[in-house]
Scaffold this active site. Sequence first.
Site, PDB file in Angstrom:
ATOM      1  CG  HIS A  32       0.679   7.143   5.111  1.00  0.00           C
ATOM      2  ND1 HIS A  32       1.837   7.536   5.726  1.00  0.00           N
ATOM      3  CD2 HIS A  32       0.790   5.795   4.939  1.00  0.00           C
ATOM      4  CE1 HIS A  32       2.630   6.482   5.923  1.00  0.00           C
ATOM      5  NE2 HIS A  32       2.013   5.405   5.455  1.00  0.00           N
ATOM      6  CB  CYS A  65       5.295   2.136   7.224  1.00  0.00           C
ATOM      7  SG  CYS A  65       4.869   3.609   6.294  1.00  0.00           S
ATOM      8  CG  LEU A  66       6.643   0.822   1.223  1.00  0.00           C
ATOM      9  CD1 LEU A  66       5.976   1.086  -0.114  1.00  0.00           C
ATOM     10  CD2 LEU A  66       7.804  -0.144   1.059  1.00  0.00           C
ATOM     11  CG  HIS A  98      -0.551   1.646   7.244  1.00  0.00           C
ATOM     12  ND1 HIS A  98       0.345   1.134   8.162  1.00  0.00           N
ATOM     13  CD2 HIS A  98       0.204   2.338   6.338  1.00  0.00           C
ATOM     14  CE1 HIS A  98       1.572   1.514   7.824  1.00  0.00           C
ATOM     15  NE2 HIS A  98       1.518   2.244   6.719  1.00  0.00           N
ATOM     16  CD  GLU A  99      -1.040   2.655   2.701  1.00  0.00           C
ATOM     17  OE1 GLU A  99      -0.516   3.778   2.585  1.00  0.00           O
ATOM     18  OE2 GLU A  99      -0.386   1.620   2.976  1.00  0.00           O
ATOM     19  N   GLY A 134       0.830  -1.196   0.000  1.00  0.00           N
ATOM     20  CA  GLY A 134       0.000   0.000   0.000  1.00  0.00           C
ATOM     21  C   GLY A 134       0.868   1.251   0.000  1.00  0.00           C
ATOM     22  CD  GLN A 139       3.509   5.810   2.414  1.00  0.00           C
ATOM     23  OE1 GLN A 139       2.516   5.357   1.893  1.00  0.00           O
ATOM     24  NE2 GLN A 139       4.447   5.038   2.947  1.00  0.00           N
TER      25      GLN A 139
END
Lengths: 438, 167
Positions: B137, B91-92, B133-134, B46, B51
């Site tokens: 962000h 997380c990225l 989660h997304e 995701g 991000q």
Amino acid sequence: MTANTRTVVAYTLVQVLEQRKSLSEVLAPQLAHISAPRERSLAQEICYGVLRWHLRLEAVLGRLLRAPFKERDKDIHCLLLAGLYQLIYLRLPAHAAVDATVEATLALDKGWARGVVNAVLRHYLRDSERLLAAADADECARLAHPTWLLELLKQAWPHGHNLPSWQAIAAANNERAPMCLRVNMRRTTRAEYLAQLQASGIAAHATLYSPQGVTLEKPAGVEGLPGFAAGEMSVQDEGAQLAAGLLAAEPGERVLDACSAPGGKACHILETTPALLELVALDNSAARLARVQENLDRLGLAATLVEGDAGAPQTWWDGRPFDRILLDAPCSGTGVIRRHPDIKWLRRATDIAAAAQAQQRLLRALWPLLKPGGVLLYAVCSVLPQEGEHQVRDFMAGQPNARAEPLALPADAEGGTILTGSHGMDGFHYARLRKGYL
Amino acid sequence: MALLNILHFPDPRLRNKALPVAQVDDAVRTLVDDMLETMYDAPGIGLAATQVNVAKRVVVMDLSLEKNAPLCLINPEIVSRSGTEEMEEGCLSVPGVYETVQRAERVTVRALDRDGKPFELDSDGLLAVCIQHEIDHLEGKLFVDYLSELKRTRVRKRMEKVRQHTL
């Protein structure tokens, strides 16, 4: 968000254990789902470990489950095998391993399994000693080998020095194999390469039996080693490195490598014998021949690549005989189980007879391509006499002009078989057959 | 198609609040495609526009291990949530850190798809966690915000150290 490490492990194991795919085929694409290098190596360690100890883990898990999982929930079964492997073999804090495994049920979208996974792993922790002892009462579970394979090993290798050789082989099959390199003599020397490794802080030593070999104290990613892109070395087990020396090709000769891909042994022959007339690298898969070409290119070598079935020379042979033939025949792979632990699961008893039949066909088909006075080196990465000694014996019985020559192998390599793990090598069988002038 | 640069914690731009997309046009579709490419390359399951330093309410996801089921949420809004669930997340933007976070077990989300058409999606399990989660962000929130002060400080110190050594 990033993928969950244990989910990736479970999916990988489902593909090997349920869909019977080979680990080397499925692992890399699965690991590509994990971004952090540390998590990636943990996933790899767990996958290899579960397959290495699969039957022992199953024996423990069988005592902890009331009923087997449904077909579509085999991912949970695999997740549990992975959980048990971590608890028994890895020095991770137990509660962390349990928690991470329990949480992975959710990442598999099977939150209902949370309770089962938690209960099974905690039950193991409470009662580990008794569970392991009960599992180990069975020899196949204790040694993590299928019955048919243990029986074949016992038949073949009943004796030994300290313990019977079949037990030593089974133990070696469950060890992690050392990482061994072959230094490209056309680009550098072993002493120079060892110095390069030392300068990079990588501990390594020269191999005893292969003049070109280097063993790393700790396995490392090959791309990170000095001189890989520059073709100064390749990864190859020391046992496999013996082939070139045993074939002992001479300048000016025409050499056939009959089942060449991925080309390690062909490259080794070219590296150590620069002035060959020609090396023909034959393989029946164009895709796999492309790998041979990649290796040749990287190492700065040239060979004639031919796609064809080694058992049917009339379809590809140009009629010009060879001075030397290397027949590294397709086999069960029982000598390389420590590198490919899934072999224990994927092979079946009936595969051995089929492989033996194919090997005999190749030997008979290739023999006429050899010049009188020439040498055929027969090699299999198997420790089973059905694929080694018996194979050569049967072949020679029908070929009065084939004479077996002595081999320069370690003294304990009885009749041409290197037992897995002896001198740190993979298991191999070699036979050097000289063609008489009949 | 282009790979976009992923911001890393504690980059302050990860705290920006994203603005709604007024119209799903070709520029937005290019952003979606670039974000998918970036997510697959990373690799992740995701990615939110925040991000990659774009202040738009755009999220892409793909939970399939075959990487063949891309999902795109534009202007996503959670319209209902129920239950609680704990799961280890990564997380990225916080590479190498995996921590357990408690979230709603089931969520229903309303969003626009890549063609600008509205849809509603009921989710549970991994999908529900990933959606939450997304969307966090887009609000400038990271999963490490759910950790204890002590743990978050440790993560930040580690990330700052990594940055010093890599930049």
